[in-house]
Design an enzyme around this catalytic site. Structure first.
Site, mmCIF file in Angstrom:
data_model
loop_
_atom_site.group_PDB
_atom_site.id
_atom_site.type_symbol
_atom_site.label_atom_id
_atom_site.label_comp_id
_atom_site.label_asym_id
_atom_site.label_seq_id
_atom_site.Cartn_x
_atom_site.Cartn_y
_atom_site.Cartn_z
ATOM 1 N N THR A 81 0.735 -1.123 0.170
ATOM 2 C CA THR A 81 0.039 -0.117 0.182
ATOM 3 C C THR A 81 0.859 1.270 0.091
ATOM 4 O O THR A 81 0.543 2.315 -0.454
ATOM 5 C CB THR A 81 -0.878 0.031 1.249
ATOM 6 O OG1 THR A 81 -1.950 -1.169 1.133
ATOM 7 C CG2 THR A 81 -2.026 1.088 1.258
ATOM 8 N N TYR A 107 5.749 -11.828 6.100
ATOM 9 C CA TYR A 107 4.600 -11.464 5.409
ATOM 10 C C TYR A 107 4.479 -12.556 4.229
ATOM 11 O O TYR A 107 5.049 -12.846 3.422
ATOM 12 C CB TYR A 107 4.690 -10.124 4.523
ATOM 13 C CG TYR A 107 3.762 -9.509 3.926
ATOM 14 C CD1 TYR A 107 2.338 -10.130 3.923
ATOM 15 C CD2 TYR A 107 3.905 -8.418 3.060
ATOM 16 C CE1 TYR A 107 1.213 -9.425 3.094
ATOM 17 C CE2 TYR A 107 2.762 -7.876 2.145
ATOM 18 C CZ TYR A 107 1.703 -8.366 2.406
ATOM 19 O OH TYR A 107 0.350 -7.591 1.774
ATOM 20 N N LYS A 163 1.917 -11.460 9.190
ATOM 21 C CA LYS A 163 0.786 -10.765 8.312
ATOM 22 C C LYS A 163 0.356 -11.817 7.208
ATOM 23 O O LYS A 163 1.091 -12.103 6.496
ATOM 24 C CB LYS A 163 1.361 -9.392 7.563
ATOM 25 C CG LYS A 163 0.218 -8.794 6.915
ATOM 26 C CD LYS A 163 0.697 -7.546 6.192
ATOM 27 C CE LYS A 163 -0.479 -6.890 5.217
ATOM 28 N NZ LYS A 163 0.064 -5.621 4.431
ATOM 29 N N VAL A 173 -3.640 -5.798 9.832
ATOM 30 C CA VAL A 173 -2.960 -4.743 9.030
ATOM 31 C C VAL A 173 -3.664 -4.414 7.850
ATOM 32 O O VAL A 173 -3.759 -5.067 6.882
ATOM 33 C CB VAL A 173 -1.334 -5.195 8.791
ATOM 34 C CG1 VAL A 173 -0.619 -4.020 7.897
ATOM 35 C CG2 VAL A 173 -0.561 -5.713 9.863
#
Length: 292
Positions: free
Chosen positions: A51, A139, A167, A207
Site C-alpha cells: 500500500t 508477510y 501478516k 494490518v
C-alpha cells in the site's frame, strides 16, 4: 499454545505514502496522516509495504519516511517498516536502515519472482532476523510472491526470538487457526474481509489498507468483540463490507483506492489514479459508512 501476544498492538494501518503533485515524497503530509491515524485509534503504522508503493520508492525515500513517521508518532504507536525484497542482502540492508531510523519492527515478505524452495525461504527470514535487534513480522502473501510460507517452515521459524508475528494474506483460515494454536506467533489479518474471522480464532488484529480511511470503524469491530458484544462486532463488520469490497476487490489496487479517498497526491507509475466513476462510488460508500 494460543497466542495472546500483540507485539505491535491490535489495529495497524498499512499506510499509504503521500507524494506531492509532482510525484516527490511528501514527508510533512506523511507525518500529518500518521498523526491523524494514531489519533483515530491505530496502534501501529506499517510503512513501505504494498500500500505504501514500496516497489517504486527508493531506499533513501523508504528510510526518510520511517524516520519522519517515527518522529511524528513517538511512543504513541508502533512503526513497522516494510523491508522485503527478492534479494536477501538487500533486505538485510533495508532492515538495518529501518532499525537505525527508529522502526519498532520490520515487515519481511517472502522473496518473490525467483520462487525459492522452503529451506531457502527459511534461511532468508533467519538471516534478516539475525541481522537486527527488533522483531520481525513475516508477510505471507503467495498470490503476489508466488511462494507460500509453508506451515512447517513457520513452525520452525516461530522458535526464533525475534520472529514475532505474521501478516496473513494467504486466505487459508484453517491453517492459520492451527498455527495460532501451535505457536506464540501473533497473527495479523492482511485481508480486510477476514479481519474479524481471524481475530475470532485467536488472531492478534489486522494490518489494514482500509484503515487509511476508516480507522475508527475498523477498530470498533475489535473493541466490540473484545467487550463480548459479538453480535455488534458482526454488525459493524457488515457495515464495512461495501467499502472493503470497493477498495480491495474492485480491480483497483488498494493504494489507488485509498489515495482516491484521501486526496493524498498521485500514485507512481505503473499505477494509475482511479477514474471519476470509481472515485464517485468509493466516496458514496465511504459517506454511507460514516453516516451510519
Amino acid at each position: 499454545m494460543t497466542t495472546t501476544s500483540r507485539p505491535f498492538g491490535r489495529a495497524l494501518c498499512a499506510m499509504i505514502t503521500p507524494f506531492t503533485a509532482t510525484g516527490e515524497l511528501d514527508l510533512p503530509a506523511a507525518q500529518k496522516l500518521a498523526d491523524q491515524l494514531v489519533a483515530a485509534g491505530c496502534d501501529g503504522l506499517v510503512l513501505n509495504g504494498t500500500t505504501g508503493e514500496s516497489p517504486t520508492t527508493s531506499d533513501t525515500e523508504k528510510t526518510a519516511l520511517v524516520r519522519a513517521v517515527a518522529d511524528a508518532v513517538g511512543d504513541r504507536a508502533a512503526v513497522v517498516a516494510g523491508v522485503g525484497s527478492a534479494d536477501t542482502r538487500h533486505t538485510v540492508t533495508l532492515a538495518r536502515a529501518a532499525e537505525a531510523a527508529g522502526a519498532d519492527g520490520v515487515l519481511v515478505v517472502t522473496p518473490y519472482y525467483s520462487r525459492p524452495p522452503q529451506p531457502a525461504v527459511e534461511a532468508h527470514f533467519r538471516r534478516v532476523a539475525d541481522a537486527v535487534g527488533i522483531p520481525l513480522m513475516l508477510y505471507d502473501i503467495p498470490a503476489r510472491t508466488g511462494t507460500r510460507i509453508e506451515p512447517d517452515t513457520l513452525l520452525r521459524l516461530a522458535g526464533h526470538p525475534r520472529i514475532a508475528a505474521v501478516k496473513d494474506s494467504a486466505y487459508d483460515l484453517l491453517t492459520s487457526t492451527k498455527l495460532i494454536t501451535r505457536t506464540s506467533l501473533a497473527y495479523y489479518s492482511g485481508c480486510d474481509e477476514l479481519n474479524l474471522p481471524l481475530y475470532a480464532v485467536g488472531g492478534a488484529g489486522f494490518v489494514s489498507t482500509v484503515a487509511n480511511v476508516a480507522p475508527r470503524e475498523l477498530r470498533a469491530v475489535l473493541d466490540a468483540y473484545d467487550a463480548g458484544r459479538v453480535t455488534e462486532a458482526a454488525r459493524l463488520n457488515q457495515q464495512l463490507a461495501q467499502l472493503v469490497e470497493l477498495m480491495m476487490a474492485s480491480g483497483l489496487p488498494g493504494t489507488v483506492t485509498a489515495k482516491a479517498l484521501l486526496d493524498a497526491g498521485p500514485v507512481r507509475e505503473p499505477l494509475q489514479a482511479a477514474d471519476r466513476e470509481a472515485t464517485g462510488a468509493l466516496r458514496a460508500a465511504y459517506e454511507e459508512l460514516t453516516r451510519g
